[in-house]
Motif scaffolding. Structure first.
Motif, PDB file in Angstrom:
ATOM      1  N   LEU A  72       0.847  -1.190   0.000  1.00 38.48           N
ATOM      2  CA  LEU A  72       0.000   0.000   0.000  1.00 38.48           C
ATOM      3  C   LEU A  72       0.883   1.241   0.000  1.00 38.48           C
ATOM      4  O   LEU A  72       1.859   1.324   0.751  1.00 38.48           O
ATOM      5  CB  LEU A  72      -0.921   0.021   1.216  1.00 38.48           C
ATOM      6  CG  LEU A  72      -2.223  -0.765   1.122  1.00 38.48           C
ATOM      7  CD1 LEU A  72      -2.965  -0.691   2.451  1.00 38.48           C
ATOM      8  CD2 LEU A  72      -3.107  -0.260  -0.003  1.00 38.48           C
ATOM      9  N   PHE A  73       0.536   2.222  -0.810  1.00 38.48           N
ATOM     10  CA  PHE A  73       1.339   3.432  -0.948  1.00 38.48           C
ATOM     11  C   PHE A  73       0.653   4.578  -0.210  1.00 38.48           C
ATOM     12  O   PHE A  73      -0.364   5.101  -0.670  1.00 38.48           O
ATOM     13  CB  PHE A  73       1.516   3.792  -2.420  1.00 38.48           C
ATOM     14  CG  PHE A  73       2.567   4.837  -2.664  1.00 38.48           C
ATOM     15  CD1 PHE A  73       3.852   4.471  -3.020  1.00 38.48           C
ATOM     16  CD2 PHE A  73       2.276   6.182  -2.526  1.00 38.48           C
ATOM     17  CE1 PHE A  73       4.833   5.435  -3.237  1.00 38.48           C
ATOM     18  CE2 PHE A  73       3.240   7.141  -2.735  1.00 38.48           C
ATOM     19  CZ  PHE A  73       4.522   6.776  -3.093  1.00 38.48           C
ATOM     20  N   PRO A  74       1.174   4.998   0.941  1.00 36.89           N
ATOM     21  CA  PRO A  74       0.537   6.085   1.697  1.00 36.89           C
ATOM     22  C   PRO A  74       0.591   7.403   0.938  1.00 36.89           C
ATOM     23  O   PRO A  74       1.587   7.713   0.265  1.00 36.89           O
ATOM     24  CB  PRO A  74       1.379   6.159   2.979  1.00 36.89           C
ATOM     25  CG  PRO A  74       2.128   4.871   3.049  1.00 36.89           C
ATOM     26  CD  PRO A  74       2.356   4.456   1.629  1.00 36.89           C
ATOM     27  N   LEU A  75      -0.460   8.186   1.052  1.00 35.18           N
ATOM     28  CA  LEU A  75      -0.511   9.478   0.370  1.00 35.18           C
ATOM     29  C   LEU A  75       0.683  10.353   0.752  1.00 35.18           C
ATOM     30  O   LEU A  75       1.237  11.053  -0.102  1.00 35.18           O
ATOM     31  CB  LEU A  75      -1.818  10.195   0.716  1.00 35.18           C
ATOM     32  CG  LEU A  75      -2.001  11.578   0.088  1.00 35.18           C
ATOM     33  CD1 LEU A  75      -2.113  11.467  -1.424  1.00 35.18           C
ATOM     34  CD2 LEU A  75      -3.223  12.280   0.661  1.00 35.18           C
ATOM     35  N   ALA A  76       1.095  10.313   2.010  1.00 36.08           N
ATOM     36  CA  ALA A  76       2.198  11.169   2.462  1.00 36.08           C
ATOM     37  C   ALA A  76       3.475  10.920   1.672  1.00 36.08           C
ATOM     38  O   ALA A  76       4.261  11.847   1.433  1.00 36.08           O
ATOM     39  CB  ALA A  76       2.445  10.953   3.950  1.00 36.08           C
ATOM     40  N   GLN A  77       3.698   9.671   1.229  1.00 36.11           N
ATOM     41  CA  GLN A  77       4.911   9.362   0.485  1.00 36.11           C
ATOM     42  C   GLN A  77       4.886   9.890  -0.940  1.00 36.11           C
ATOM     43  O   GLN A  77       5.930   9.961  -1.603  1.00 36.11           O
ATOM     44  CB  GLN A  77       5.156   7.852   0.470  1.00 36.11           C
ATOM     45  CG  GLN A  77       5.570   7.287   1.819  1.00 36.11           C
ATOM     46  CD  GLN A  77       6.077   5.862   1.718  1.00 36.11           C
ATOM     47  OE1 GLN A  77       6.292   5.327   0.633  1.00 36.11           O
ATOM     48  NE2 GLN A  77       6.251   5.217   2.857  1.00 36.11           N
ATOM     49  N   LEU A  78       3.703  10.252  -1.415  1.00 35.64           N
ATOM     50  CA  LEU A  78       3.609  10.750  -2.787  1.00 35.64           C
ATOM     51  C   LEU A  78       4.269  12.112  -2.932  1.00 35.64           C
ATOM     52  O   LEU A  78       4.691  12.480  -4.031  1.00 35.64           O
ATOM     53  CB  LEU A  78       2.134  10.835  -3.203  1.00 35.64           C
ATOM     54  CG  LEU A  78       1.870  11.205  -4.654  1.00 35.64           C
ATOM     55  CD1 LEU A  78       2.400  10.130  -5.596  1.00 35.64           C
ATOM     56  CD2 LEU A  78       0.371  11.407  -4.890  1.00 35.64           C
ATOM     57  N   ARG A  79       4.367  12.846  -1.838  1.00 34.92           N
ATOM     58  CA  ARG A  79       4.931  14.194  -1.937  1.00 34.92           C
ATOM     59  C   ARG A  79       6.351  14.163  -2.510  1.00 34.92           C
ATOM     60  O   ARG A  79       6.700  14.967  -3.370  1.00 34.92           O
ATOM     61  CB  ARG A  79       4.916  14.890  -0.574  1.00 34.92           C
ATOM     62  CG  ARG A  79       5.430  16.327  -0.641  1.00 34.92           C
ATOM     63  CD  ARG A  79       5.214  17.081   0.640  1.00 34.92           C
ATOM     64  NE  ARG A  79       5.632  18.471   0.497  1.00 34.92           N
ATOM     65  CZ  ARG A  79       5.434  19.415   1.403  1.00 34.92           C
ATOM     66  NH1 ARG A  79       4.792  19.123   2.530  1.00 34.92           N
ATOM     67  NH2 ARG A  79       5.851  20.646   1.203  1.00 34.92           N
ATOM     68  N   ARG A  80       7.183  13.244  -2.026  1.00 36.73           N
ATOM     69  CA  ARG A  80       8.552  13.184  -2.539  1.00 36.73           C
ATOM     70  C   ARG A  80       8.574  12.846  -4.026  1.00 36.73           C
ATOM     71  O   ARG A  80       9.352  13.423  -4.793  1.00 36.73           O
ATOM     72  CB  ARG A  80       9.366  12.155  -1.752  1.00 36.73           C
ATOM     73  CG  ARG A  80      10.841  12.169  -2.178  1.00 36.73           C
ATOM     74  CD  ARG A  80      11.670  11.178  -1.438  1.00 36.73           C
ATOM     75  NE  ARG A  80      13.083  11.335  -1.778  1.00 36.73           N
ATOM     76  CZ  ARG A  80      13.914  10.347  -2.006  1.00 36.73           C
ATOM     77  NH1 ARG A  80      13.489   9.092  -1.922  1.00 36.73           N
ATOM     78  NH2 ARG A  80      15.172  10.555  -2.308  1.00 36.73           N
ATOM     79  N   THR A  81       7.726  11.925  -4.448  1.00 30.46           N
ATOM     80  CA  THR A  81       7.666  11.584  -5.871  1.00 30.46           C
ATOM     81  C   THR A  81       7.311  12.804  -6.708  1.00 30.46           C
ATOM     82  O   THR A  81       7.932  13.073  -7.740  1.00 30.46           O
ATOM     83  CB  THR A  81       6.627  10.476  -6.105  1.00 30.46           C
ATOM     84  OG1 THR A  81       6.964   9.341  -5.309  1.00 30.46           O
ATOM     85  CG2 THR A  81       6.580  10.065  -7.565  1.00 30.46           C
ATOM     86  N   LEU A  82       6.323  13.574  -6.263  1.00 30.08           N
ATOM     87  CA  LEU A  82       5.914  14.771  -7.007  1.00 30.08           C
ATOM     88  C   LEU A  82       6.998  15.842  -6.973  1.00 30.08           C
ATOM     89  O   LEU A  82       7.165  16.599  -7.944  1.00 30.08           O
ATOM     90  CB  LEU A  82       4.605  15.319  -6.453  1.00 30.08           C
ATOM     91  CG  LEU A  82       3.378  14.446  -6.678  1.00 30.08           C
ATOM     92  CD1 LEU A  82       2.129  15.123  -6.102  1.00 30.08           C
ATOM     93  CD2 LEU A  82       3.159  14.141  -8.151  1.00 30.08           C
ATOM     94  N   GLU A  83       7.745  15.923  -5.878  1.00 33.05           N
ATOM     95  CA  GLU A  83       8.846  16.892  -5.815  1.00 33.05           C
ATOM     96  C   GLU A  83       9.926  16.548  -6.839  1.00 33.05           C
ATOM     97  O   GLU A  83      10.466  17.446  -7.511  1.00 33.05           O
ATOM     98  CB  GLU A  83       9.438  16.914  -4.408  1.00 33.05           C
ATOM     99  CG  GLU A  83       8.553  17.617  -3.396  1.00 33.05           C
ATOM    100  CD  GLU A  83       9.071  17.482  -1.967  1.00 33.05           C
ATOM    101  OE1 GLU A  83       8.585  18.224  -1.091  1.00 33.05           O
ATOM    102  OE2 GLU A  83       9.951  16.620  -1.728  1.00 33.05           O
ATOM    103  N   VAL A  84      10.234  15.260  -6.978  1.00 40.81           N
ATOM    104  CA  VAL A  84      11.236  14.841  -7.964  1.00 40.81           C
ATOM    105  C   VAL A  84      10.727  15.110  -9.382  1.00 40.81           C
ATOM    106  O   VAL A  84      11.458  15.616 -10.241  1.00 40.81           O
ATOM    107  CB  VAL A  84      11.591  13.351  -7.777  1.00 40.81           C
ATOM    108  CG1 VAL A  84      12.448  12.848  -8.933  1.00 40.81           C
ATOM    109  CG2 VAL A  84      12.303  13.142  -6.441  1.00 40.81           C
ATOM    110  N   ILE A  85       9.466  14.778  -9.638  1.00 36.08           N
ATOM    111  CA  ILE A  85       8.869  15.028 -10.955  1.00 36.08           C
ATOM    112  C   ILE A  85       8.873  16.519 -11.266  1.00 36.08           C
ATOM    113  O   ILE A  85       9.249  16.947 -12.367  1.00 36.08           O
ATOM    114  CB  ILE A  85       7.441  14.460 -11.016  1.00 36.08           C
ATOM    115  CG1 ILE A  85       7.489  12.935 -11.030  1.00 36.08           C
ATOM    116  CG2 ILE A  85       6.694  14.990 -12.236  1.00 36.08           C
ATOM    117  CD1 ILE A  85       6.131  12.274 -10.938  1.00 36.08           C
TER     118      ILE A  85
END
Length: 311
Positions: free
Chosen positions: A281-294
């Protein structure tokens, strides 16, 4: 039996509707969409507004399959009512929108390929990864770029829409270090929308870890694939394979289908705040780093024209 509300009845919402109706232990009690592209399954009521649907159905689980922006608002509203929430990527295009809130512990991002064979064990083990390479080769035709996907401001680019599955997986395993440098190129040739046809990026982090991405959606003659190669500190390599990572660490010839992966994802959703979390399961909070890199990749990228020169 867990009661599920689906918000969004477009192309992706229809896939969720089909999978939910074929998953044991859940019941699709309603669909909310003011302008559905696909009709809900027979017998499932359709409501125009998700706020009304949340109040009427009081669901245990909410699946949000709407464009960025709306998705985050709806997901947090559902979490506020106590539901476990599964929201489709990219959720939002602005990393700042994902400043953490207490509600986010109930929200997970719908990355069904992360349930591919062997990935739960890999994520649970969390080996030290020094370099990761994400490769995406697929074909998107003109029909794909319509309505909200036409503009970058509403849909993002290839990294937001396609390569995010592999990037999110790789970044979960790379150490959480700040970006040191980034070199990226964006190629726009067909110009069917504001999104690019291909992007390559090399992101170096302050601890020396490296993320490389080569993602293209204009391929005609190459086999379609979305894969991640991990180079571990001990010298080993780990390959996550498949047309969309679905083979995981297993044999591509026996890889599970999209329906099987979605059903595994639904079953993994916790029924309460104290429930243990499934590693995939991928927590929403972890998505922030992915979007920062993108976001960093696109902000620093140079654009290559049809003639192959930088713009």
């Amino acid at each position: 039996m867990r009661r599920v509300l689906l918000i969004g009845s477009g192309e992706v919402g229809a896939k969720h509707a089909e999978a939910l109706t074929r998953t044991e232990g859940v019941a699709l009690v309603g669909v909310a969409d003011p302008a559905p592209v696909v009709a809900p399954p027979t017998g499932v009521p359709l409501l125009a507004w998700w706020e009304t649907a949340l109040d009427r159905f009081a669901p245990d689980v909410v699946v949000v399959a709407t464009p960025p922006g709306t998705a985050l608002v709806a997901a947090r509203a559902a979490a506020l009512r106590g539901a476990a929430v599964l929201v489709e990527k990219p959720v939002t295009l602005d990393p700042a929108d994902l400043a953490p809130t207490p509600l986010d512990r109930r929200i997970f991002v719908a990355f069904q390929p992360h349930f591919a064979p062997g990935l739960a064990g890999l994520l649970d083990r969390a080996p030290a990864v020094r370099r990761a390479a994400v490769t995406l080769v697929c074909r998107r035709d003109r029909a794909y770029y319509r309505t909200w996907r036409t503009r970058y401001a509403t849909a993002g680019g290839v990294l937001h829409q396609q390569a995010i599955h592999g990037m999110a997986l790789a970044l979960r395993l790379l150490s959480p270090s700040h970006i040191s440098s980034c070199t990226a190129e964006v190629h726009r040739e067909r110009r069917w929308a504001e999104s690019e046809d291909r992007i390559t990026a090399t992101v170096v982090f302050e601890d020396g870890a490296v993320l490389m991405v080569d993602a293209r959606v204009d391929s005609v003659d190459q086999p379609r694939r979305h894969e991640v190669t991990l180079h571990l500190d001990d010298g080993q390599q780990v390959h996550v394979r498949g047309r969309n990572l679905e083979a995981g660490l297993g044999d591509p010839l026996s890889a599970p289908g999209d329906l099987e992966l979605r059903r595994a994802m639904y079953r993994a959703l916790p029924s309460g705040d104290a429930d243990p979390r499934h590693p995939s399961l991928f927590p929403l909070a972890q998505l922030r780093r992915t979007l920062e890199v993108i976001d960093h990749a696109y902000r620093t990228a140079r654009t290559v024209s049809e003639a192959g020169t930088a713009a």
